[in-house]
Design a protein around this motif. Sequence first.
Motif, PDB file in Angstrom:
ATOM      1  N   CYS A  59      13.377   0.628  -1.292  1.00  0.00           N
ATOM      2  CA  CYS A  59      11.967   1.469  -1.186  1.00  0.00           C
ATOM      3  C   CYS A  59      12.570   3.651  -0.955  1.00  0.00           C
ATOM      4  CB  CYS A  59      10.656   1.597  -0.584  1.00  0.00           C
ATOM      5  SG  CYS A  59       9.797  -0.221  -0.803  1.00  0.00           S
ATOM      6  N   ASN A  60      12.965   3.614  -0.242  1.00  0.00           N
ATOM      7  CA  ASN A  60      14.000   4.272   0.390  1.00  0.00           C
ATOM      8  C   ASN A  60      14.730   5.316  -0.627  1.00  0.00           C
ATOM      9  OD1 ASN A  60      13.050   5.014   3.439  1.00  0.00           O
ATOM     10  ND2 ASN A  60      13.786   3.523   4.485  1.00  0.00           N
ATOM     11  N   LYS A  61      15.252   4.467  -1.279  1.00  0.00           N
ATOM     12  CA  LYS A  61      16.079   5.363  -2.249  1.00  0.00           C
ATOM     13  C   LYS A  61      15.746   5.376  -3.332  1.00  0.00           C
ATOM     14  CE  LYS A  61      20.877   2.015  -1.394  1.00  0.00           C
ATOM     15  NZ  LYS A  61      21.297   0.567  -1.964  1.00  0.00           N
ATOM     16  N   LYS A  62      13.868   5.007  -3.473  1.00  0.00           N
ATOM     17  CA  LYS A  62      13.669   4.758  -5.066  1.00  0.00           C
ATOM     18  C   LYS A  62      13.426   6.404  -4.399  1.00  0.00           C
ATOM     19  CE  LYS A  62      12.944   2.277  -8.553  1.00  0.00           C
ATOM     20  NZ  LYS A  62      13.209   2.334  -9.727  1.00  0.00           N
ATOM     21  N   LEU A  63      13.151   6.910  -3.300  1.00  0.00           N
ATOM     22  CA  LEU A  63      11.705   7.962  -2.779  1.00  0.00           C
ATOM     23  C   LEU A  63      12.681   9.239  -1.887  1.00  0.00           C
ATOM     24  CD1 LEU A  63       8.879   6.389  -0.886  1.00  0.00           C
ATOM     25  CD2 LEU A  63       9.214   7.026  -3.497  1.00  0.00           C
ATOM     26  N   ALA A  64      14.252   8.289  -2.134  1.00  0.00           N
ATOM     27  CA  ALA A  64      15.596  10.042  -2.180  1.00  0.00           C
ATOM     28  C   ALA A  64      15.305  10.139  -0.737  1.00  0.00           C
ATOM     29  CB  ALA A  64      15.455  10.360  -3.136  1.00  0.00           C
ATOM     30  N   ARG A  65      15.290   9.100   0.037  1.00  0.00           N
ATOM     31  CA  ARG A  65      14.401   9.597   1.699  1.00  0.00           C
ATOM     32  C   ARG A  65      14.615   8.193   2.431  1.00  0.00           C
ATOM     33  NH1 ARG A  65       8.287  10.918   0.034  1.00  0.00           N
ATOM     34  NH2 ARG A  65       7.184  11.090   2.806  1.00  0.00           N
ATOM     35  N   HIS A  66      14.559   8.726   4.393  1.00  0.00           N
ATOM     36  CA  HIS A  66      14.761   7.186   5.066  1.00  0.00           C
ATOM     37  C   HIS A  66      13.868   7.229   5.945  1.00  0.00           C
ATOM     38  CE1 HIS A  66      18.549   8.449   4.056  1.00  0.00           C
ATOM     39  NE2 HIS A  66      18.837   9.470   4.270  1.00  0.00           N
ATOM     40  N   ARG A  97       0.359  -1.122  -0.066  1.00  0.00           N
ATOM     41  CA  ARG A  97       0.259  -0.168   0.234  1.00  0.00           C
ATOM     42  C   ARG A  97       1.087   1.755   0.136  1.00  0.00           C
ATOM     43  NH1 ARG A  97      -4.611  -0.997   4.768  1.00  0.00           N
ATOM     44  NH2 ARG A  97      -5.918  -2.622   3.554  1.00  0.00           N
ATOM     45  N   ALA A  98       1.918   0.983   0.560  1.00  0.00           N
ATOM     46  CA  ALA A  98       2.594   2.741   0.632  1.00  0.00           C
ATOM     47  C   ALA A  98       3.497   2.403  -0.415  1.00  0.00           C
ATOM     48  CB  ALA A  98       3.844   2.314   2.018  1.00  0.00           C
ATOM     49  N   MET A  99       4.081   1.212  -1.063  1.00  0.00           N
ATOM     50  CA  MET A  99       4.451   1.422  -2.271  1.00  0.00           C
ATOM     51  C   MET A  99       3.460   2.285  -4.066  1.00  0.00           C
ATOM     52  SD  MET A  99       7.395  -1.854  -2.845  1.00  0.00           S
ATOM     53  CE  MET A  99       5.756  -3.018  -2.490  1.00  0.00           C
ATOM     54  N   GLU A 100       2.314   1.303  -3.351  1.00  0.00           N
ATOM     55  CA  GLU A 100       1.501   2.092  -5.009  1.00  0.00           C
ATOM     56  C   GLU A 100       0.940   3.280  -4.198  1.00  0.00           C
ATOM     57  OE1 GLU A 100      -3.146   1.086  -5.631  1.00  0.00           O
ATOM     58  OE2 GLU A 100      -2.396   0.513  -4.111  1.00  0.00           O
ATOM     59  N   ALA A 101       1.263   4.208  -3.241  1.00  0.00           N
ATOM     60  CA  ALA A 101       1.108   5.845  -2.379  1.00  0.00           C
ATOM     61  C   ALA A 101       1.871   6.284  -3.411  1.00  0.00           C
ATOM     62  CB  ALA A 101       0.057   5.326  -1.133  1.00  0.00           C
ATOM     63  N   HIS A 102       3.158   5.821  -3.468  1.00  0.00           N
ATOM     64  CA  HIS A 102       4.147   6.551  -3.308  1.00  0.00           C
ATOM     65  C   HIS A 102       5.130   6.251  -4.495  1.00  0.00           C
ATOM     66  CE1 HIS A 102       3.314   7.413   0.357  1.00  0.00           C
ATOM     67  NE2 HIS A 102       3.988   8.823   0.646  1.00  0.00           N
ATOM     68  N   GLY A 103       4.553   6.079  -5.786  1.00  0.00           N
ATOM     69  CA  GLY A 103       4.794   5.361  -6.664  1.00  0.00           C
ATOM     70  C   GLY A 103       6.021   4.217  -7.361  1.00  0.00           C
ATOM     71  N   PHE A 141      10.592   5.708   4.718  1.00  0.00           N
ATOM     72  CA  PHE A 141       9.534   4.684   4.153  1.00  0.00           C
ATOM     73  C   PHE A 141       8.895   4.047   5.645  1.00  0.00           C
ATOM     74  CE2 PHE A 141       8.079   0.836   2.531  1.00  0.00           C
ATOM     75  CZ  PHE A 141       7.358   1.220   0.886  1.00  0.00           C
ATOM     76  N   SER A 142       9.915   3.518   6.087  1.00  0.00           N
ATOM     77  CA  SER A 142       9.391   2.952   7.556  1.00  0.00           C
ATOM     78  C   SER A 142       8.569   3.256   8.130  1.00  0.00           C
ATOM     79  CB  SER A 142      10.442   2.917   8.673  1.00  0.00           C
ATOM     80  OG  SER A 142      10.486   3.894   9.462  1.00  0.00           O
ATOM     81  N   ILE A 143       8.087   4.451   8.606  1.00  0.00           N
ATOM     82  CA  ILE A 143       6.877   5.861   8.566  1.00  0.00           C
ATOM     83  C   ILE A 143       5.644   5.436   7.552  1.00  0.00           C
ATOM     84  CG2 ILE A 143       6.115   7.703   9.313  1.00  0.00           C
ATOM     85  CD1 ILE A 143       8.110   6.056  11.560  1.00  0.00           C
ATOM     86  N   LEU A 197      16.197  -5.584   2.845  1.00  0.00           N
ATOM     87  CA  LEU A 197      16.608  -5.057   1.248  1.00  0.00           C
ATOM     88  C   LEU A 197      15.255  -3.845   0.947  1.00  0.00           C
ATOM     89  CD1 LEU A 197      18.592  -7.565  -0.162  1.00  0.00           C
ATOM     90  CD2 LEU A 197      19.217  -5.733   0.703  1.00  0.00           C
ATOM     91  N   LEU A 198      13.760  -4.631   1.010  1.00  0.00           N
ATOM     92  CA  LEU A 198      13.206  -4.030   0.539  1.00  0.00           C
ATOM     93  C   LEU A 198      12.731  -2.849   1.128  1.00  0.00           C
ATOM     94  CD1 LEU A 198      10.602  -4.562  -1.639  1.00  0.00           C
ATOM     95  CD2 LEU A 198       8.980  -5.444   0.194  1.00  0.00           C
ATOM     96  N   ILE A 199      12.741  -2.409   1.774  1.00  0.00           N
ATOM     97  CA  ILE A 199      12.937  -1.778   2.687  1.00  0.00           C
ATOM     98  C   ILE A 199      13.514  -0.848   2.388  1.00  0.00           C
ATOM     99  CG2 ILE A 199      12.340  -0.007   4.993  1.00  0.00           C
ATOM    100  CD1 ILE A 199       9.897  -1.185   4.749  1.00  0.00           C
ATOM    101  N   GLU A 200      14.590  -0.580   2.195  1.00  0.00           N
ATOM    102  CA  GLU A 200      16.474   0.200   2.312  1.00  0.00           C
ATOM    103  C   GLU A 200      16.051   0.037   0.100  1.00  0.00           C
ATOM    104  OE1 GLU A 200      20.846  -0.431   0.917  1.00  0.00           O
ATOM    105  OE2 GLU A 200      20.017  -2.136   2.376  1.00  0.00           O
TER     106      GLU A 200
END
Length: 341
Positions: free
Chosen positions: A59-66, A17-23, A68-70, A54-57
């Motif tokens: 997603c953080n790289k894809k969004l260029a932020r830190h 859901r978080a991935m979908e919401a952030h493209g 994604f956990s939240i 690895l998946l959380i890492e």
Amino acid sequence: MQDYYSTLTGWMIPISRAMEAHGIDAVQALDECNISLDAVSDQESRIAAEKFSLLIEYCNKKLARHDFSILVAKQFHPGIFHALGYAMMSSNTLHDALERIAHYKRVVSNSCQLINHEVNEQLVFEMNIFTYESTNRPVLSQEIVETFLATIVRFSRELVTLKFAPEKVCFAYPKPSYDLSYLAVFFNCEIEFDSHHTAIIFNLKQTKEKLMCGNPLITHSHEKMLDEFMARVDKSDLTHVIKNKIFELLPLGAPSQTEIAEYLGMSLRNLQRKLHDQGTSYKEILESTRKKLAMNYIVQKHLSLSEIGYLVGFSSVGNFNRAFKRWTNQTPGDYRHKNKA
């Protein structure tokens, strides 16, 4: 050994859901992290904890932020925790819910130990993270721990109030060099790194306030499912296999240790030795199972005290009364009366 430590695929509900919401393309993300689509479609399947890191890492790289956990925690769904999530949602208090996740944490993951302990006026929900033997590296990355603790707080807000906040959140990890304001904003409390433990510290009084969503009948039915699930997840854990069989047989009377040994296809001596190796005994398992069931039944007004005694395997009300008083220092009648009040 990295594949030994695993996590329930229910986590893919908020993550996707978080991935979908952030493209973020979920299929591509899973492929690049070597996570099977077939595995995540099975709610009882498990994925190596390392792959979730690895998946959380990723997603953080894809969004260029830190943070994604939240973002994952904000997509909370009780299905993350299988039947445990629904048992927690119907708990009488937040304290009860936190006790349940500590007790059944292996449903969610075998990568850590969860312990609740009271210190002064606080409840400390502590997370002892296992390490890989070869490197002594924590099994769970800081990002995964952030995700889990943030999800517990988000869950707490679902139970109590959306404005609910713990008193403090502690991380045993070194403090990162990047901006951590996202943690302070989400948790709305003091954040401590380089701590001696990883934990959420709650106000004890708040955790013991009765919740409107409490429903012991629903909780009990889900706990039966959980014991069956845990027996499937780890058949080598005799404690849960035995508890599951005791649940089944108690209305016919408390099963003897010999009966349980026969059911498991082992000698009585072998059963006693294996339980001793796990730091317990049949008597302790039977006692704790009876107590747990009795505490669930006692608040169900439609059950008489004699019925409860029968359901937890006592041949007479007198025997049940003596056992209940041993557990709570109160008679069943007094306990029920105070609970009503």
